[in-house]
Design a protein around this motif. Structure first.
Motif, PDB file in Angstrom:
ATOM      1  N   MET A  86       1.349   5.716  -1.153  1.00  0.00           N
ATOM      2  CA  MET A  86       0.774   6.958  -1.656  1.00  0.00           C
ATOM      3  C   MET A  86       1.837   7.641  -2.515  1.00  0.00           C
ATOM      4  O   MET A  86       3.003   7.248  -2.492  1.00  0.00           O
ATOM      5  CB  MET A  86       0.334   7.857  -0.515  1.00  0.00           C
ATOM      6  CG  MET A  86       1.402   8.184   0.479  1.00  0.00           C
ATOM      7  SD  MET A  86       0.803   9.367   1.709  1.00  0.00           S
ATOM      8  CE  MET A  86       0.671  10.855   0.704  1.00  0.00           C
TER       9      MET A  86
ATOM     10  N   VAL B 223       5.532   6.511  -1.693  1.00  0.00           N
ATOM     11  CA  VAL B 223       5.885   6.277  -0.292  1.00  0.00           C
ATOM     12  C   VAL B 223       5.110   5.050   0.177  1.00  0.00           C
ATOM     13  O   VAL B 223       3.872   5.065   0.196  1.00  0.00           O
ATOM     14  CB  VAL B 223       5.484   7.479   0.593  1.00  0.00           C
ATOM     15  CG1 VAL B 223       5.888   7.230   2.049  1.00  0.00           C
ATOM     16  CG2 VAL B 223       6.120   8.754   0.079  1.00  0.00           C
ATOM     17  N   ILE B 224       5.821   3.970   0.514  1.00  0.00           N
ATOM     18  CA  ILE B 224       5.133   2.732   0.895  1.00  0.00           C
ATOM     19  C   ILE B 224       4.763   2.758   2.371  1.00  0.00           C
ATOM     20  O   ILE B 224       5.617   2.931   3.241  1.00  0.00           O
ATOM     21  CB  ILE B 224       6.012   1.511   0.569  1.00  0.00           C
ATOM     22  CG1 ILE B 224       6.178   1.417  -0.964  1.00  0.00           C
ATOM     23  CG2 ILE B 224       5.377   0.225   1.113  1.00  0.00           C
ATOM     24  CD1 ILE B 224       6.935   0.204  -1.436  1.00  0.00           C
ATOM     25  N   LEU B 225       3.473   2.611   2.632  1.00  0.00           N
ATOM     26  CA  LEU B 225       2.972   2.620   4.008  1.00  0.00           C
ATOM     27  C   LEU B 225       3.153   1.272   4.657  1.00  0.00           C
ATOM     28  O   LEU B 225       3.552   1.168   5.803  1.00  0.00           O
ATOM     29  CB  LEU B 225       1.464   2.944   4.030  1.00  0.00           C
ATOM     30  CG  LEU B 225       1.020   4.369   4.051  1.00  0.00           C
ATOM     31  CD1 LEU B 225       1.438   5.029   5.328  1.00  0.00           C
ATOM     32  CD2 LEU B 225       1.521   5.156   2.876  1.00  0.00           C
TER      33      LEU B 225
ATOM     34  N   ASP C  24     -10.502   3.808   6.048  1.00  0.00           N
ATOM     35  CA  ASP C  24     -11.001   5.173   6.167  1.00  0.00           C
ATOM     36  C   ASP C  24     -11.933   5.480   4.998  1.00  0.00           C
ATOM     37  O   ASP C  24     -13.079   5.920   5.185  1.00  0.00           O
ATOM     38  CB  ASP C  24      -9.794   6.114   6.172  1.00  0.00           C
ATOM     39  CG  ASP C  24     -10.154   7.545   6.550  1.00  0.00           C
ATOM     40  OD1 ASP C  24     -11.338   7.812   6.794  1.00  0.00           O
ATOM     41  OD2 ASP C  24      -9.242   8.388   6.587  1.00  0.00           O
TER      42      ASP C  24
ATOM     43  N   TYR D  84      -4.646   6.342  -1.138  1.00  0.00           N
ATOM     44  CA  TYR D  84      -3.688   5.245  -1.240  1.00  0.00           C
ATOM     45  C   TYR D  84      -3.900   4.389  -2.493  1.00  0.00           C
ATOM     46  O   TYR D  84      -4.997   4.336  -3.051  1.00  0.00           O
ATOM     47  CB  TYR D  84      -3.803   4.331  -0.008  1.00  0.00           C
ATOM     48  CG  TYR D  84      -3.639   5.070   1.297  1.00  0.00           C
ATOM     49  CD1 TYR D  84      -2.461   5.737   1.598  1.00  0.00           C
ATOM     50  CD2 TYR D  84      -4.688   5.118   2.229  1.00  0.00           C
ATOM     51  CE1 TYR D  84      -2.308   6.423   2.787  1.00  0.00           C
ATOM     52  CE2 TYR D  84      -4.544   5.812   3.428  1.00  0.00           C
ATOM     53  CZ  TYR D  84      -3.354   6.461   3.698  1.00  0.00           C
ATOM     54  OH  TYR D  84      -3.212   7.142   4.877  1.00  0.00           O
TER      55      TYR D  84
ATOM     56  N   ARG E 102       0.866  -1.170   0.000  1.00  0.00           N
ATOM     57  CA  ARG E 102       0.000   0.000   0.000  1.00  0.00           C
ATOM     58  C   ARG E 102       0.901   1.217   0.000  1.00  0.00           C
ATOM     59  O   ARG E 102       1.828   1.303   0.799  1.00  0.00           O
ATOM     60  CB  ARG E 102      -0.897   0.005   1.234  1.00  0.00           C
ATOM     61  CG  ARG E 102      -1.821   1.202   1.262  1.00  0.00           C
ATOM     62  CD  ARG E 102      -2.952   1.000   2.219  1.00  0.00           C
ATOM     63  NE  ARG E 102      -2.497   0.808   3.583  1.00  0.00           N
ATOM     64  CZ  ARG E 102      -3.259   0.976   4.645  1.00  0.00           C
ATOM     65  NH1 ARG E 102      -4.530   1.295   4.489  1.00  0.00           N
ATOM     66  NH2 ARG E 102      -2.783   0.789   5.846  1.00  0.00           N
TER      67      ARG E 102
END
Lengths: 200, 200
Positions: free
Chosen positions: A64, A72-74, A87, A97, A62
């Motif tokens: 963004m 940017v990997i969460l 969310d 995302y 996941r």
């Protein structure tokens, strides 16, 4: 009886959720199965997340895209994890995302109506689900603390200790993004640790 | 009728939780009030968190001490926020966090039995509570993404935009720790932005 359901899912539903085999069968009947090919997306930024997706096989990342256009990997997600954007799902807002399969994967999906029907039919599932969200919140808080305080080497070693399978299944440049360091720095770091281990 | 209860708490219980004034009165009857002097701790690492604490007045910081003995601030909390360690409270495990009052403060406390009794008596409170935990999870995920991708200047400006009161109420060196930057860098950054604004 539970063919094609990952043993981790069955064990969680039995022990953590406390469901009987009958209740597990009933719970599973509310899900739809979906195959997702490697590199395919189940969610993109700007879309509303319409499904809760429980990973039965495979893995996902996941991420963004930040203001400078950088990914940017969460997090990564494996069997028995949920993937998507809770969310966006709960509040019916567009997600920020992307969720992408990193292997050929299979997810068990619930839309909002199916989730509600499942929780009505098997109330223990609601408690289990809430508990999982809470636990992921606690883990996130610890990760946030680590992101703020640790050196790249500490972050790398903590990940290796907690999720060794990540290094078997996830390309190194994604792991670098997850750790918030450059891919070249991660390669150098791994080289350094390896030669240190050989010496000792 | 609701003397000495912060208007933010009342408004949340009315609108988000959907409680009637009678239900609010009943809910409040389960809490114990506690005064916490500036600099006092309501939780220290190694202790089990025995109370859920709802801030009625004042503010707190929550931090941990990392392996190098450095304080890492996880978050600040103001009126109508919960403070403490939910993980420790739910799982009865020693906390890894400290929670310290930064102003003379007043909290409304619930131990596990009081919380359960409250949720039994006013079921909407349980839903409200879960919703708040979820929302804090969503906010944390966004903050994690920001920690990974943003420059110190972007982090500072995002905080200023989202929580301007932080800069009125929290000492600058704590804000620096929260942003994961050195206090001197934060001072220089503020100076730079100020002179840029004067010119434009």
């Amino acid at each position: 009886m539970f063919e094609n359901i990952h043993p981790l899912i069955l064990s969680r539903l039995r022990t953590t959720a406390g469901l009987s085999d009958g209740e597990i069968l009933e719970a599973l009947s509310f899900f739809s199965r979906r195959f997702v090919e490697k590199k395919d997306y189940i969610l993109r930024a700007g879309e509303v997340c319409r499904f809760r997706s429980y990973i039965n096989r495979g893995c996902f990342r996941r991420y963004m895209i930040d203001d400078r256009g950088k990914e940017v990997i969460l997090n990564f997600a494996f069997e028995e994890w949920w993937i998507g954007d809770l969310d966006s799902f709960q509040n019916q807002q567009p997600s920020i995302y992307y969720a992408q399969a990193l292997e050929d994967s299979e997810i068990l999906c619930l839309d909002a109506a199916q989730l509600e029907a499942l929780c009505e039919a098997v109330p223990k599932f609601r408690v289990f689900d809430m508990k999982k969200i809470e636990n992921s919140h606690f883990a996130m808080l610890k990760r946030l603390a680590m992101m703020q305080s640790s050196t790249p080497e500490e972050k790398y070693l903590a990940l290796l200790k907690k999720y060794p399978e990540v290094f078997q299944r996830i390309p190194l440049h994604y792991i670098a993004s997850y750790l918030g360091i450059e891919p070249e720095s991660l390669s150098r770091l791994r080289g350094r640790l390896l030669s240190r281990n050989r010496k000792s």
